[in-house]
Design an enzyme around this catalytic site. Structure first.
Site, short mmCIF file in Angstrom:
data_model
loop_
_atom_site.label_atom_id
_atom_site.label_comp_id
_atom_site.label_asym_id
_atom_site.label_seq_id
_atom_site.Cartn_x
_atom_site.Cartn_y
_atom_site.Cartn_z
N SER A 20 -63.83 22.73 -32.99
CA SER A 20 -63.82 23.47 -34.25
C SER A 20 -62.68 23.01 -35.16
O SER A 20 -62.83 23.02 -36.38
CB SER A 20 -63.74 24.97 -34.00
OG SER A 20 -62.59 25.30 -33.26
N GLU A 21 -61.55 22.60 -34.58
CA GLU A 21 -60.45 22.09 -35.40
C GLU A 21 -59.71 20.97 -34.69
O GLU A 21 -59.54 20.99 -33.47
CB GLU A 21 -59.43 23.21 -35.72
CG GLU A 21 -59.98 24.38 -36.48
CD GLU A 21 -60.28 24.11 -37.94
OE1 GLU A 21 -59.87 23.04 -38.45
OE2 GLU A 21 -60.91 24.97 -38.57
N THR A 22 -59.27 20.00 -35.49
CA THR A 22 -58.32 18.98 -35.06
C THR A 22 -57.10 19.11 -35.95
O THR A 22 -57.21 19.15 -37.18
CB THR A 22 -58.91 17.57 -35.16
OG1 THR A 22 -60.02 17.46 -34.25
CG2 THR A 22 -57.88 16.52 -34.82
#
Length: 263
Positions: A43-45
């Site tokens: 969902s996030e980097t």
């Protein structure tokens, strides 16, 4: 480039919300950063660049685009810096699209100081929201998101998302929430327009949840649980125009990105 996968808002591996954390030793163009985020497909980097002791630049990318604020990847970033010995200060200032975010550690917990998101109940609910979420109690604007209150925690847990209908709502994400049974508030978060069908645990959403439930419950501190399949827990405290988010994190993987152009 080295990377770390950290599970945030959990004390157990393979729980909470995983984020990829990359510490950059040189600058890269946004196209490469976005391509790597799509490759990680979390969902996030988070991408970190050091300014000075206790001072870091921080950016967050979903598989599709850069975002303005992300809680779990900020928690994961602080955990990664401390656990790898890359930061000695107990207080880190992250410089981001949402301003300066202060993160501190104490007694095994990490505290994040985020901006409060004001919520405003909608007197007239759009057809797009009605098509996506039935049986709601109220609907409120929540910054880049929309917040939908359901009758109870069981309704939140049992909600079956129609991702096409959710994507038709012109917002970053849709927060569904209710008062909890064995905690103060429960929620789930959906952002199919940003490449995240359901986010396991969403720190930034609690900046709006704190504002909304402070009026509903008449209190400023909450125990919160996100009822995604992975699940996660956090403590939330409203402090004037700021929201304090408390959680834990664990490292699950580490490795090296090889597909980096030579410079």
């Amino acid at each position: 480039m080295r990377y770390t996968i950290v599970d945030a808002f959990t004390s157990s591996k393979f729980g909470g919300n995983p984020a990829a954390v990359c510490v950059l030793e040189q600058s890269y163009n946004d196209e490469l950063l976005q391509a790597l985020a799509a490759e990680f497909n979390l969902s996030e980097t988070a991408y970190l660049s050091k300014r000075a002791e206790g001072e870091w630049d921080l950016r967050w990318f979903t598989p599709l685009r850069e975002v303005n604020l992300c809680g779990h990847a900020t928690l994961a970033s602080a955990h990664a810096l401390w656990s790898q010995g890359l930061e000695n200060s107990d207080n880190i200032r992250f410089h981001s699209r949402s301003g300066c975010l202060l993160v501190s550690r104490n007694d095994g917990r990490i505290c994040m100081d985020f901006p409060r998101t004001k919520t405003l109940e909608q007197p007239h609910v759009s057809e797009a929201v009605k098509n996506a979420v039935a049986g709601f109690v109220s609907v409120a604007d929540a910054g880049e998101d929309i917040l939908v209150e359901l009758p109870n925690a069981e309704a939140v847990a049992g909600f079956v998302p129609d991702f096409a209908a959710l994507a038709a709502i012109p917002v970053r994400g849709v927060i569904i929430t209710a008062a909890g049974d064995d905690c103060d508030i429960v929620s789930r978060f959906f952002a199919p327009r940003f490449g995240i069908n359901e986010d396991p645990v969403t720190g930034s959403a609690h900046c709006a949840l704190a504002d909304y439930w402070a009026r509903r419950l008449g209190k400023a501190e909450f125990s919160a649980r996100q009822l995604s399949p992975r699940g996660g827990e956090l403590s939330v405290a409203l402090r004037d125009q700021r929201v304090l988010l408390f959680g834990q994190a664990v490292t699950t993987m580490a490795g090296e990105v090889l597909a980096i152009p030579h410079r």
